[in-house]
Each structure stands twice: as C-alpha cells, then as structure tokens.
Design a protein around this motif. Structure first.
Motif, short mmCIF file in Angstrom:
data_model
loop_
_atom_site.label_atom_id
_atom_site.label_comp_id
_atom_site.label_asym_id
_atom_site.label_seq_id
_atom_site.Cartn_x
_atom_site.Cartn_y
_atom_site.Cartn_z
N GLY A 173 0.83 -1.20 0.00
CA GLY A 173 0.00 0.00 0.00
C GLY A 173 0.87 1.24 0.00
N PRO A 174 0.37 2.38 -0.46
CA PRO A 174 1.17 3.60 -0.54
C PRO A 174 1.44 4.19 0.84
CG PRO A 174 -1.09 4.06 -1.16
CD PRO A 174 -1.01 2.58 -0.98
N ALA A 175 2.55 4.93 0.92
CA ALA A 175 2.89 5.67 2.14
C ALA A 175 2.54 7.14 1.94
CB ALA A 175 4.37 5.51 2.47
N ASP A 176 2.50 7.90 3.03
CA ASP A 176 2.23 9.33 2.90
C ASP A 176 3.40 10.05 2.23
OD1 ASP A 176 -0.36 9.53 4.40
OD2 ASP A 176 0.90 8.69 6.00
N THR A 177 4.61 9.63 2.55
CA THR A 177 5.82 10.22 1.97
C THR A 177 6.81 9.11 1.66
OG1 THR A 177 5.54 12.25 3.27
CG2 THR A 177 7.72 11.85 2.34
N THR A 178 7.44 9.19 0.50
CA THR A 178 8.42 8.19 0.11
C THR A 178 9.79 8.85 -0.07
OG1 THR A 178 6.73 6.88 -1.03
CG2 THR A 178 9.03 6.43 -1.61
N VAL A 179 10.81 8.23 0.54
CA VAL A 179 12.18 8.75 0.52
C VAL A 179 13.11 7.68 -0.02
CG1 VAL A 179 14.10 9.58 1.95
CG2 VAL A 179 11.74 10.29 2.47
N LEU A 180 14.10 8.10 -0.81
CA LEU A 180 15.12 7.17 -1.29
C LEU A 180 16.49 7.70 -0.90
CD1 LEU A 180 16.12 4.73 -2.98
CD2 LEU A 180 16.11 6.24 -4.99
N LEU A 181 17.33 6.84 -0.27
CA LEU A 181 18.71 7.16 0.05
C LEU A 181 19.60 6.54 -1.02
CD1 LEU A 181 17.13 7.21 2.87
CD2 LEU A 181 19.37 6.80 3.92
N LEU A 212 14.65 12.67 -2.57
CA LEU A 212 15.80 11.85 -2.95
C LEU A 212 17.00 12.35 -2.14
CD1 LEU A 212 17.29 9.78 -4.70
CD2 LEU A 212 17.45 11.53 -6.51
N ALA A 213 17.37 11.59 -1.13
CA ALA A 213 18.48 11.96 -0.24
C ALA A 213 19.78 11.44 -0.84
CB ALA A 213 18.26 11.38 1.15
N LEU A 214 20.60 12.36 -1.37
CA LEU A 214 21.82 11.99 -2.07
C LEU A 214 23.06 12.19 -1.22
CD1 LEU A 214 21.04 13.55 -5.58
CD2 LEU A 214 21.11 11.12 -5.00
#
Length: 492
Positions: A173-181, A212-214
């Motif tokens: 199911g979807p999340a409220d906020t999606t983050v990628l490291l 997008l956490a770079l």
C-alpha cells in the motif's frame, strides 16, 4: 515529521596526517547530531560514507558507537563507496555490524535481485540490513528506501529501483511520503566533479519518491524537484575548503515538502594567492611574501570569527591555509624554498596547517609557450601540459630549420617520430625509413628552402642526389634535438 539528512561523514579521515583533522571530522558529526535534537527530527538519513574506509580502526569504530548510542531517533544509513568494496564481498561490513548492534538501520536494497526491496524494522533491524523501512508518527507513514553505491552500474539500476519501489507500493500500500537514500552525483548539477548519473535518468525515480536523499559529492546542490545533496559536514581537501557555503545538512519537513539547508560547523579554510613574478632573489620574494601575509591576516581572522568555524565555546580555531603561488618564476628551482614560505605563513597566520600550491610558470617555459592560452598550456594542478609544450618545441625547431617552408608538416613529422619511438618502440632502421619517406613526400625535388642546392647537384654523396639515409640522418638529428630540448625544459 522532520527528517535530518547528512552525508559523507568520513569518520576516520586524517587529512595531512594531523590528529586534529581527524578530530574535526568527528566533531562536525557530533555537532550535527546535537543540532538534530534542536530541530526535533523524527529520523536521521545518511546516504553513504559514514566511514572514510571500509577498514575502520578500532578507535574510529569505538567513537562512532559512542556517538550513535546517544542518538534517540532512528539513524537510517545506506552504503557509500567508502563503506564497501565493489570488487570483493565481505561476510560482514561495519555498517552491517552497526545495524546488527541496533545502532543504525541499514538500507541496502539490491535492484538486480527479486524482490529488490525487503522490509526491515526499526525496533529489530533485519540481520545484515534490509531494503526499506516504514517510520510511523502521529498517523503519518514515511517509507524510506536505500540502495548501495553502484558506480557505473547505476544507470541500469535506476529503472529497476523505480520498479522495486512500485512493487512495494502495490504489495504494502502507498505511504504518505516516500524517501530514497542513494550515493551518486548528478552531472547537470556538478559537471566538473565526475558525477556519474545523467539528469534524465532520474525521471522514473522522481515519479516514485518525494525526497531523494543523495550523497557522494561533497558540495551542496539540488537537482530536479526532489533531489538534495547536502555536501560533506567537514571540508576534506583544499578544493572543498573553497566551497564556503556548500557544507552542511538538510532538514526535510514531510508536512509541507520543504527542505532547508543548514551550514555545518567545521574547521576554517582560507585561500590566498601570491604572485612570484619580478623577484630575482629569494630574499626579496620572502620579504614581500611576509608583507602579503600581514595584509592577508585581517581577512583570515574574519573567516575564523564566523560562528560556524568556532569551537563549542565560541573560540577561534586555527585555520587550514592554502597558499597559491602564481606568476612567472625568475629564480632557479633550487632557490625557490617553498618549505620556508610555508613555515612563514603558518607563523604569521596562526594556522594549523599551510598547504602550498605551486602554480608558477618557469620563465623559459613561459617564453616558449608564448601566447598559448594558460588553460590550454597548464593542467588543473598547475603543471605544464607536456603535449602542448612538445607541440610548441617541434614547431619552433621546424620553423628555425632548413625545412621552414613546411613548418607545420615537419612539426607533425617530429611528433609522429616521437610516438614511433616512445609509444610503439620502433627501431632505428624503421625510423630512418619513415623519415626518408616523409622527406620525399614533403620535398620531392630535394629542396628544403630557397637557399638549398638545386635538384641533381652533388650533395654529400657526390652521385647526383641526397640519399634517403642522409635525409633520415638530418631528420633524426632534428628529433634528437627536440627530445634534448624537452628534457632540458622538464629539468628546470
């Protein structure tokens, strides 16, 4: 909720082999962790290079454990190129060790596997690390994914990463906020720093994530609508020291989607230039350099007095100073005592370390290069571009020889000769054959210039025409002269 995003911590980095610089890296991280409490963050994101080396010293590991043990919120970490080896897989990395000890939550999804991302848990992290974790607070869910550093393989990985995120959304199911490291640079934002990812490759990622956490590039930048790179907390070399406003961390607010960059506390860096032109004795140069240091000191002090450069009690910290020597050096190499100038600068500026950069030009080389543009004649580190110098030497030799009627062609021949000898290892007979053939092509009538003897006259051999061997000897002599000239220039 708020998330703090830092990267490229490099615990254990020991610049100039100074213990103070190793401490600076740790103190910058410690100050960042203190600030996260003030910002009341829910979690900390570190996309790569927590450590400076995958071979962590016991002292560095102990200090890292001590700092992380005092953190009261989850610390989410993905592997950077300094945290792992691309060529050899170890049974246990230090990030996995910290994960298994409960000090961090390691996110290291593998896009080439199926499924790409497996769930881990904040309270009991999956042994060895997982691919994603859900952070829940006040009815809000933030889903954080992480991938390891992949180097040149990242271009084929990114579409698979997007597909993996989509598969988790369909399954969980979807999340409220999606983050990628993730640990890579983006070429349009920092084209001069060897970034590996083209901006267009991020499109499928941007469709799936809100932030997008770079990491990887030590200079702060933003790319696209979601990409943020905070820069390293501490400047780790001279170039990074010049990026005055580009080191720090982000605070990402998931409620309104804003990300604010904050400057980190770090050792002050200062760069100054000194022109060595027109000084014919080292003593004259040294006296003027001392005066220049006195003139520069107020600027150095203004840098040191900035709040971000002071210690925890607001006191001055001794700076790292980069002195760039520029201009045309009239002194011989042995008389230019850079070490004495370094010591003088350290004393006059109360510096923890002075790093000289010698971007001077030797007078003879400057005269030889003439009007060649500096960017073309000198490499980025200030050393002479030997290809350009060699081209100018060959052109000078050809233009001042009996073959001046074909200066450019003869210069190219000398350049090709140098390649035959140094790169292809051709012997004397092969070189002689080549030179004889080139001379016949350029001077079919045997005349190199208007003052030469006419075709058919006796020239050395007495039998009507100069032989190919004699022509080869002449050209070979020119080639030897060119090499001797280069050797002489290089030894100055």
């Amino acid at each position: 909720m708020r998330l703090a995003h830092a990267a490229d911590i490099h615990l254990g980095h020991r610049q100039y082999d100074l213990s103070q610089r190793e401490s600076d890296v740790r103190l910058a991280f410690e100050h960042f962790l203190k600030k996260t409490r003030e910002h009341d963050v829910t979690a900390i994101l570190i996309p790569g290079d927590l450590f400076d080396s995958r071979d962590v010293s016991p002292k560095t590991l102990k200090r890292a454990e001590s700092l992380l043990a005092d953190v009261e919120v989850p610390v989410l970490v993905s592997p950077g190129n300094h945290d792992q080896s691309m060529s050899t897989r170890r049974e246990l990395t230090w990030l996995q060790y910290l994960n298994d000890s409960g000090l961090v939550t390691l996110l290291s999804g593998t896009p080439r596997d199926e499924p790409a991302f497996v769930r881990t848990d904040l309270a009991e992290p999956r042994q060895g690390g997982g691919g994603f974790v859900d952070i829940e607070s006040d009815g809000e869910t933030v889903r954080c994914f992480g991938v390891p550093y992949r180097g040149a393989y990242i271009d084929t990985d990114l579409p698979k990463v997007a597909d993996g995120i989509r598969a988790v959304e369909e399954r969980e199911g979807p999340a409220d906020t999606t983050v990628l490291l993730a640990h890579f640079g983006v070429d349009d934002a920092v084209p001069d720093l060897g970034a590996t990812v083209k901006r267009a490759w991020l499109t499928p990622i941007e469709e799936r994530v809100d932030y997008l956490a770079l990491g990887h590039i030590h200079k702060q930048y933003e790319t696209g609508t979601v990409g943020r790179n905070p820069g390293s907390l501490e400047a780790l070399d001279i170039q990074e020291g010049r990026w005055d406003e580009a080191h720090g961390y982000y605070v990402f607010d998931t409620e309104d989607g804003t990300a604010e960059h904050r400057l980190s506390h770090r050792r002050p860096y200062h760069t100054m230039s000194f022109d060595v032109s027109d000084y014919r004795t080292f003593e004259d140069l040294r006296v003027e350099f001392a005066a220049a240091l006195d003139d520069e000191r107020p600027s150095v002090e203004r840098t040191c007095e900035r709040e971000i450069h002071c210690d925890g009690n607001g006191n001055r910290r001794a700076p790292v100073v980069n002195v760039r020597f520029v201009g045309t050096l009239l002194l011989d190499h042995g008389s230019f005592d850079v070490e004495a100038l370094r010591d003088l600068a350290a004393d006059r500026l109360d510096a923890i370390h002075v790093q000289p950069t010698n971007n001077t030009e030797r007078k003879a080389i400057a005269e030889l290069l003439g009007d060649v543009e500096r960017d073309e004649a000198f490499d980025a580190d200030g050393t002479v571009n030997t290809d350009v110098l060699q081209e100018r030497v060959f052109t000078t030799i050809a233009g001042e020889s009996r073959y001046s009627a074909e200066t450019e062609a003869v210069a190219r021949t000398l350049d090709e000769l140098e390649g035959l000898v140094t790169n292809e290892g051709e012997g004397v007979s092969e070189v002689a054959d080549y030179l004889g053939e080139r001379r016949r092509e350029l001077f079919p009538d045997g005349a190199a210039e208007s003052g030469d003897e006419p075709a058919g006259a006796d020239v050395e051999t007495g039998d009507g025409a100069e032989t190919g061997e004699t022509a080869s000897d002449d050209a070979a002599s020119e080639g030897r002269t060119s090499q001797q000239t280069l050797d002489a220039r290089g030894s100055e």
